[in-house]
Motif scaffolding. Structure first.
Motif, PDB file in Angstrom:
ATOM      1  N   SER A   1      -4.274  -2.754   8.953  1.00 47.67           N
ATOM      2  CA  SER A   1      -5.298  -2.308   8.011  1.00 47.67           C
ATOM      3  C   SER A   1      -5.102  -0.861   7.585  1.00 47.67           C
ATOM      4  CB  SER A   1      -6.699  -2.464   8.631  1.00 47.67           C
ATOM      5  OG  SER A   1      -6.834  -1.626   9.776  1.00 47.67           O
ATOM      6  N   GLU A   2      -4.430  -0.057   8.442  1.00 41.80           N
ATOM      7  CA  GLU A   2      -4.249   1.360   8.151  1.00 41.80           C
ATOM      8  C   GLU A   2      -2.818   1.789   8.446  1.00 41.80           C
ATOM      9  OE1 GLU A   2      -7.141   3.990   9.800  1.00 41.80           O
ATOM     10  OE2 GLU A   2      -8.848   2.766   9.174  1.00 41.80           O
TER      11      GLU A   2
ATOM     12  N   TYR B   1      -1.884  -4.053  15.044  1.00 36.98           N
ATOM     13  CA  TYR B   1      -0.870  -4.554  14.116  1.00 36.98           C
ATOM     14  C   TYR B   1      -0.416  -5.939  14.553  1.00 36.98           C
ATOM     15  CZ  TYR B   1       2.733  -3.440  17.606  1.00 36.98           C
ATOM     16  OH  TYR B   1       3.489  -3.400  18.753  1.00 36.98           O
TER      17      TYR B   1
ATOM     18  N   ARG C   1       2.166  -5.630   4.864  1.00 31.84           N
ATOM     19  CA  ARG C   1       0.981  -6.120   4.147  1.00 31.84           C
ATOM     20  C   ARG C   1      -0.292  -5.549   4.739  1.00 31.84           C
ATOM     21  NH1 ARG C   1       3.055 -12.451   3.987  1.00 31.84           N
ATOM     22  NH2 ARG C   1       4.850 -12.068   2.584  1.00 31.84           N
ATOM     23  N   LYS C   2      -1.216  -5.245   3.891  1.00 35.25           N
ATOM     24  CA  LYS C   2      -2.503  -4.701   4.320  1.00 35.25           C
ATOM     25  C   LYS C   2      -3.425  -5.844   4.710  1.00 35.25           C
ATOM     26  CE  LYS C   2      -6.067  -1.420   2.776  1.00 35.25           C
ATOM     27  NZ  LYS C   2      -5.922  -0.541   3.954  1.00 35.25           N
TER      28      LYS C   2
ATOM     29  N   ASP D   1      -7.216  -5.990   6.122  1.00 38.49           N
ATOM     30  CA  ASP D   1      -8.424  -5.232   6.452  1.00 38.49           C
ATOM     31  C   ASP D   1      -9.234  -5.851   7.581  1.00 38.49           C
ATOM     32  OD1 ASP D   1      -8.006  -3.201   4.598  1.00 38.49           O
ATOM     33  OD2 ASP D   1      -8.880  -4.392   2.967  1.00 38.49           O
TER      34      ASP D   1
ATOM     35  N   ASP E   1       0.849  -1.189   0.000  1.00 34.47           N
ATOM     36  CA  ASP E   1       0.000   0.000   0.000  1.00 34.47           C
ATOM     37  C   ASP E   1       0.888   1.244   0.000  1.00 34.47           C
ATOM     38  OD1 ASP E   1      -1.866   1.957   0.333  1.00 34.47           O
ATOM     39  OD2 ASP E   1      -2.701   1.173   2.210  1.00 34.47           O
TER      40      ASP E   1
ATOM     41  N   LYS F   1       1.577  -6.694   9.515  1.00 33.29           N
ATOM     42  CA  LYS F   1       0.217  -6.680   8.982  1.00 33.29           C
ATOM     43  C   LYS F   1      -0.596  -5.623   9.725  1.00 33.29           C
ATOM     44  CE  LYS F   1       0.180 -11.619   7.792  1.00 33.29           C
ATOM     45  NZ  LYS F   1      -0.511 -12.916   8.022  1.00 33.29           N
TER      46      LYS F   1
END
Length: 602
Positions: free
Chosen positions: A118-119, A104, A94-95, A97, A58, A116
């Motif tokens: 999501s934001e 994290y 890596r994203k 979601d 991302d 890992k």
């Protein structure tokens, strides 16, 4: 016969303490502050080198990754390479979601690191964890001999509270931009995410407002009272020369806000009103009640009854003035909030002011409290019309603001929060006795920074539990988080600010991030001992008050009972009673004892 006792107690040097650390059962080698939600330590290490590749899927996370890489550039001379839009690398971001915003996952083995989140926030916190796992020299004290390794570990982490804040009073003592940026960076390492700037007060106006240049030309200055402490400084007399106190230009603020945003910090401005306004009224005295017949200047100390002066609620120009200021402030700060103060409204000139009396008649409100409610509701309505929300100290509960207003509980230990929660307001707790960082940190005779007499030790902060057991689920749902508040009336130099903030800010971070079931005072101290080297490399000398020895002397059946104490359980206290200086071979304190003749204890 009168018995005399003299006790001479000095600070215990930190260099001796490495031998005195208590053994902690669980693994403390991670050295992380705040303590993570869960982790498993493996065997081996991962090493960062000039060949390390950081792969990001991302592109939105690139800025925080670049900031992380810059640490290596400054400390080691090499920089891991960033590879955007790729899944292949030595460090893979890596994203995911399925994870909430600030959560994290960090997986480290000897060959690869996987993050890992999501934001961007989650990625940032994972990188701060890696930063803490690296040697302290990553903060700028590196060299060719440092092995840039982190241990094999798996960490799943998440914050306990959403609002994890620090309020810094830059009005009473102006904190230079460079110093403030360093504080923001330290907040990021500790995963604190809100910086509340107290920009205006009776003692100074610290923000450039283009439409009203006198706010900084006059309101940022006050008389110099060299050699006098804050409560002793008499007010300025008309015509006395004023000394520059400092302020932030709008360009400074843009830089501060951008720097904070890149480190996932939100900056919340506070413009105090209707009281704490002497600095503004020094610049524009026509906005005070017309019956005020004394010289108004930014006060150098407590101010006496001069600080009772407030904006005139009956003067329409006051609202035009404040709304124009709010417009400029909102343009500088993207935060959804603006803090409007709202505390200490009592004994104002309002009830005797003809303009305020007319306002009371027109608006059908009664007395000082009624005028205060009118004033705050009107400003609240204006802020809401701009798409933002108001924050205020707990006194704003008397103003019946809109449900969207956020209340800061600061009196006592949570009573304001109860009132706010019952009325449907979200609230933040920053109780004076626990989260105010301007109090003494230990025995007062050791402290280089004065206070009003309150003592708030590192352990006192660490032991604070923001959620009271008697709160209902509805009450708890309105708690946004916690905030430490640093008032700077006794600060004279940048080192005083650092002394008051560090290491207590680490205890605040653990309150806000770590589950109370995972908190351990002995483990925290051991971790902190290792962590403090990072602050020193950054040019911060943290307070050593946690090592200070205190004493208590009480009458006891014709003698005096002497007790020695230290908030650290791993400190050995050694003493002498023969006038010699104690050393590591002196008597070891084990329990209180009785003195029955004149004696000097060192």
């Amino acid at each position: 016969m009168i018995k005399r006792l003299c006790i001479v107690i000095g600070i215990i040097q930190i260099s001796f303490l490495s031998m005195l650390k208590a053994q902690v059962v669980e693994n403390t080698s991670l050295g992380l502050l705040p303590w993570p939600a869960s982790f498993v330590v493996g065997e081996g290490n991962f090493t960062f080198t000039e060949k390390t590749v950081i792969a990001i899927e991302d592109k939105a996370v690139r800025t925080v990754v670049e900031d992380f890489v810059e640490l290596f550039s400054k400390a080691s001379g090499f920089a891991p390479r960033i590879k955007a839009g790729s899944k292949k690398g030595d460090v893979c971001i890596r994203k995911d979601d399925t994870l909430p915003a600030e959560h994290y996952l960090l997986e480290v083995n000897s060959e690869k690191v996987i993050i890992k989140a999501s934001e961007v926030k989650g990625v940032f916190y994972a990188l701060q964890t890696i930063r803490q796992l690296l040697p302290p020299e990553i903060e700028g004290g590196g060299g060719g001999q440092v092995a840039w390794m982190i241990p094999v570990v798996t960490i799943a982490d998440e914050p306990r509270l959403g609002y994890r804040g620090l309020m810094v009073d830059v009005a009473r003592y102006f904190i230079a931009k460079e110093h403030l940026l360093r504080i923001i960076d330290c907040m990021g390492m500790l995963k604190l995410n809100k910086l509340h700037l107290h920009l205006t007060d009776d003692n100074g106006w610290r923000l450039e407002i283009k439409q009203y240049p006198l706010l900084t030309q006059i309101g940022s200055k006050t008389v110099q009272r060299a050699g006098l402490n804050f409560p002793e400084r008499r007010n300025a007399r008309q015509g006395e020369p004023l000394m520059e106190g400092g302020f932030y230009t709008q360009e400074d603020i843009r830089e501060i806000v951008a720097y904070a945003a890149s480190r996932q910090r939100e900056v919340i401005p506070e413009i105090a009103m209707p009281r704490h306004s002497n600095a503004a009224l020094a610049a524009y005295p026509m906005l005070a009640c017309p019956i005020v017949d004394k010289y108004i200047g930014a006060v150098p100390g407590l101010g006496g009854n001069l600080t009772q002066i407030a904006y005139c609620v009956g003067n329409e120009d006051v609202f035009t003035f404040l709304q124009n200021i709010v417009d400029e402030v909102l343009a500088l700060f993207p935060s959804p909030y603006i803090h409007l103060g709202g505390d200490a409204v009592h004994d104002t000139p309002w009830q005797n002011c003809p303009l305020c009396k007319e306002r009371m008649r027109k608006e059908d409100v009664d007395g000082e409290k009624g005028l205060f409610g009118y004033f705050m509701r009107r400003m609240d309505s204006y802020v809401r019309s701009k798409g933002r929300k108001v924050m205020g100290w707990e006194e704003v509960m008397d103003a019946n603001l809109s449900r969207g207003a956020v209340v800061f509980d600061w009196h006592g230990y949570g009573h304001g929060a109860v009132k706010a929660g019952k009325h449907g307001h979200d609230f933040i707790v920053t109780p004076t006795g626990k989260m105010y960082l301007n109090g003494y940190q230990g025995p007062q005779w050791h402290e280089p920074v004065l206070s009003f007499g309150v003592t708030n030790t590192l352990k006192n902060v660490y032991d604070y539990e923001p959620i009271e057991r008697y709160w209902t689920m509805s009450m708890r749902s309105h708690l946004l988080g916690v905030q430490a508040s640093l008032w700077t009336e006794f600060c004279e130099k940048p080192e005083d600010v650092d002394f008051l903030l560090f290491p207590r800010l680490a205890a605040v971070a653990e309150i806000a991030w770590t589950s109370p079931t995972e908190k351990r005072w002995d483990r925290f101290l051991m971790t902190l001992d290792d962590y403090q080297e990072r602050w020193r490399i950054k040019g911060i000398q943290p307070s050593l008050s946690m090592y200070n020895v205190g004493h208590e002397v009480t009458p006891n059946f014709g003698g005096l009972k002497v007790s020695l104490n230290c908030i650290r359980p791993d400190v050995e206290i050694r003493y002498t009673v023969d006038g010699t200086e104690p050393n590591r071979y002196a008597s070891l304190y084990r329990r209180p004892w009785i003195v029955k003749k004149t004696q000097v204890i060192k």
